[in-house]
Design an enzyme around this catalytic site. Structure first.
Site, PDB file in Angstrom:
ATOM      1  N   ASP A   2     -20.518  29.170  77.768  1.00 18.24           N
ATOM      2  CA  ASP A   2     -19.109  28.915  77.417  1.00 18.24           C
ATOM      3  C   ASP A   2     -18.367  30.202  77.052  1.00 18.24           C
ATOM      4  O   ASP A   2     -17.261  30.159  76.515  1.00 18.24           O
ATOM      5  CB  ASP A   2     -19.016  27.897  76.269  1.00 18.24           C
ATOM      6  CG  ASP A   2     -19.638  28.412  74.963  1.00 18.24           C
ATOM      7  OD1 ASP A   2     -20.168  29.554  74.944  1.00 18.24           O
ATOM      8  OD2 ASP A   2     -19.584  27.681  73.953  1.00 18.24           O
TER       9      ASP A   2
ATOM     10  N   HIS B 165     -19.371  32.580  74.881  1.00 19.83           N
ATOM     11  CA  HIS B 165     -19.517  33.159  73.535  1.00 19.83           C
ATOM     12  C   HIS B 165     -20.317  34.453  73.586  1.00 19.83           C
ATOM     13  O   HIS B 165     -21.180  34.634  74.451  1.00 19.83           O
ATOM     14  CB  HIS B 165     -20.131  32.154  72.543  1.00 19.83           C
ATOM     15  CG  HIS B 165     -21.565  31.793  72.762  1.00 19.83           C
ATOM     16  ND1 HIS B 165     -22.003  30.496  72.890  1.00 19.83           N
ATOM     17  CD2 HIS B 165     -22.687  32.560  72.864  1.00 19.83           C
ATOM     18  CE1 HIS B 165     -23.319  30.480  73.042  1.00 19.83           C
ATOM     19  NE2 HIS B 165     -23.750  31.711  73.053  1.00 19.83           N
TER      20      HIS B 165
HETATM   21  C1  F6R Z   1     -27.977  35.612  70.456  1.00 21.85           C
HETATM   22  C2  F6R Z   1     -26.565  35.447  70.713  1.00 21.85           C
HETATM   23  C3  F6R Z   1     -26.042  34.586  71.811  1.00 21.85           C
HETATM   24  C4  F6R Z   1     -26.871  34.643  73.097  1.00 21.85           C
HETATM   25  C5  F6R Z   1     -26.303  33.663  74.107  1.00 21.85           C
HETATM   26  C6  F6R Z   1     -27.088  33.664  75.401  1.00 21.85           C
HETATM   27  O1  F6R Z   1     -28.180  36.492  69.361  1.00 21.85           O
HETATM   28  O2  F6R Z   1     -25.809  35.990  69.982  1.00 21.85           O
HETATM   29  O3  F6R Z   1     -24.721  34.996  72.099  1.00 21.85           O
HETATM   30  O4  F6R Z   1     -26.851  35.946  73.601  1.00 21.85           O
HETATM   31  O5  F6R Z   1     -26.297  32.380  73.565  1.00 21.85           O
HETATM   32  O6  F6R Z   1     -28.368  33.177  75.152  1.00 21.85           O
HETATM   33  P1  F6R Z   1     -29.499  33.236  76.279  1.00 21.85           P
HETATM   34  O7  F6R Z   1     -29.808  34.684  76.469  1.00 21.85           O
HETATM   35  O8  F6R Z   1     -30.668  32.501  75.662  1.00 21.85           O
HETATM   36  O9  F6R Z   1     -28.945  32.582  77.476  1.00 21.85           O
END
Ligand code: F6R
Length: 257
Positions: free
Chosen positions: A138, A140
Site C-alpha cells: 500500500d 508504506h
Molecule cells: C519493516 C518496515 C516495512 C516493510 C514493508 C515491506 O521494518 O518498516 O515498511 O519494509 O512492510 O515488508 P516486506 O519486505 O516483508 O514485504
C-alpha cells in the site's frame, strides 16, 4: 532518484550489499538505519558473509530500526528487535553489538513518549547516514500508512488491515495474532537520513513502485515523499518494476552512473 532494475531478488541484494558496504566503509559517521520484513533478508545474508570474509563490519556502528510492534511479547521471535538481533547482532553476524542496536520501545508504559524519545535518540546520535527501506504493497515505508503527514516524526500508529494481512505470514498465517499498532519513524524522520536505499521485489510491489517512482507525491502513497529526498536509491527486480513506464531510460541512466 536513482533506479536500478535487476533480474531477480538475488541480484537486487547483490547490488544493495555492494552499495551499502561502500557507503559504510567510507563514512566516518557509522550510523545505519535498518528495516525488517522479508525484503532485506538476502541483503543481511550478504552483510554477514562480508563480515565473515573480513571486508565489512558493524562493530563500531550504531543501528536504528525503523519500527516496532506495540505490545508484542518481548520474547516473540517476530518482535523487530529480536529479528534484527538474529540477523545482525554478534561477532558471528555483522559485529553489531546489542547495545548499539536501537529499536523503538513498543512495550513502554507511555508509547507516545517513547516514540518522541526515539526520535531524539536518532538526532543525538547525529542522524542516520544510510537508511535501508522496504515498501508495503500500500506504499508504506516504515509503518507510515496512507494519509500520514508527510512531515511526521516517530509516532504510534495503527496498521491497516492490508498490512496486517500481509504480515500474517510471520504469525502462523493468523491475522488475529498480528499486533494492531506500531511505533514507527515518521516520514520526516526517514527523510532526515543522509541517504536512503529502498529495496522492492516481487509483483505484489509493482503498484507501490509505480507510484513511488512515477506517481504524484501524495500521502495516499507515503513512499512518494522520497521523490523529495536528495539522495534516494531504489533497487527493484523486474517483477516489482513491471508497471513502470520509463524502464529503458532508468536502465540506461543506471548503466551510465
Ligand atoms: C519493516 C518496515 C516495512 C516493510 C514493508 C515491506 O521494518 O518498516 O515498511 O519494509 O512492510 O515488508 P516486506 O519486505 O516483508 O514485504
Amino acid at each position: 532518484m536513482r533506479i536500478g532494475i535487476f533480474s531477480d531478488p538475488e541480484a537486487v541484494a547483490d547490488a544493495a550489499a555492494e552499495y551499502l558496504i561502500s557507503v559504510m566503509n567510507t563514512t566516518d559517521h557509522k550510523v545505519l538505519g535498518v528495516a525488517t520484513g522479508s525484503t532485506p533478508l538476502p541483503l543481511y545474508e550478504r552483510l554477514r558473509a562480508a563480515h565473515e570474509a573480513g571486508t565489512f563490519t558493524l562493530e563500531d556502528a550504531q543501528a536504528f530500526a525503523l519500527d516496532e510492534y506495540v505490545g508484542i511479547d518481548p520474547e516473540h521471535p517476530e518482535r523487530y528487535r529480536n529479528v534484527l538481533r538474529t540477523e545482525l547482532v554478534g561477532a558471528d553476524k555483522t559485529g553489531l553489538t546489542d547495545e548499539n542496536l536501537h529499536t523503538p520501545n513498543g512495550n513502554a508504559e507511555d508509547p507516545d513518549a517513547a516514540a518522541l524519545a526515539y526520535d531524539e535518540e536518532i538526532k543525538t546520535a547525529g542522524g542516520v547516514t544510510l537508511q535501508i527501506l522496504g515498501i508495503g504493497a500500500d506504499g508504506h515505508i516504515g509503518f507510515n500508512e496512507p494519509a500520514i503527514s508527510l512531515v511526521s516524526r516517530t509516532h504510534v500508529d495503527a496498521l491497516t488491515a492490508k498490512t496486517r494481512s500481509d504480515n500474517a505470514r510471520f504469525f502462523d498465517d493468523d491475522i488475529s495474532k498480528v499486533p494492531t499498532h506500531c511505533v514507527t519513524q515518521g516520514l520526516g524522520t526517514i527523510m532526515d537520513a543522509k541517504e536512503v536505499l529502498l529495496l522492492a521485489t516481487g509483483e505484489n510491489k509493482a503498484d507501490a513502485v509505480r507510484e513511488l517512482v512515477e506517481g504524484a507525491v501524495s500521502a495516499h502513497w507515503p513512499a512518494t515523499v522520497l521523490q523529495m529526498h536528495p539522495k534516494a536509491t531504489i533497487l527493484v527486480d523486474e517483477a516489482a518494476a513491471a508497471k513502470l513506464e520509463l524502464t529503458d531510460f532508468y536502465k540506461e541512466r543506471w548503466e551510465a552512473r
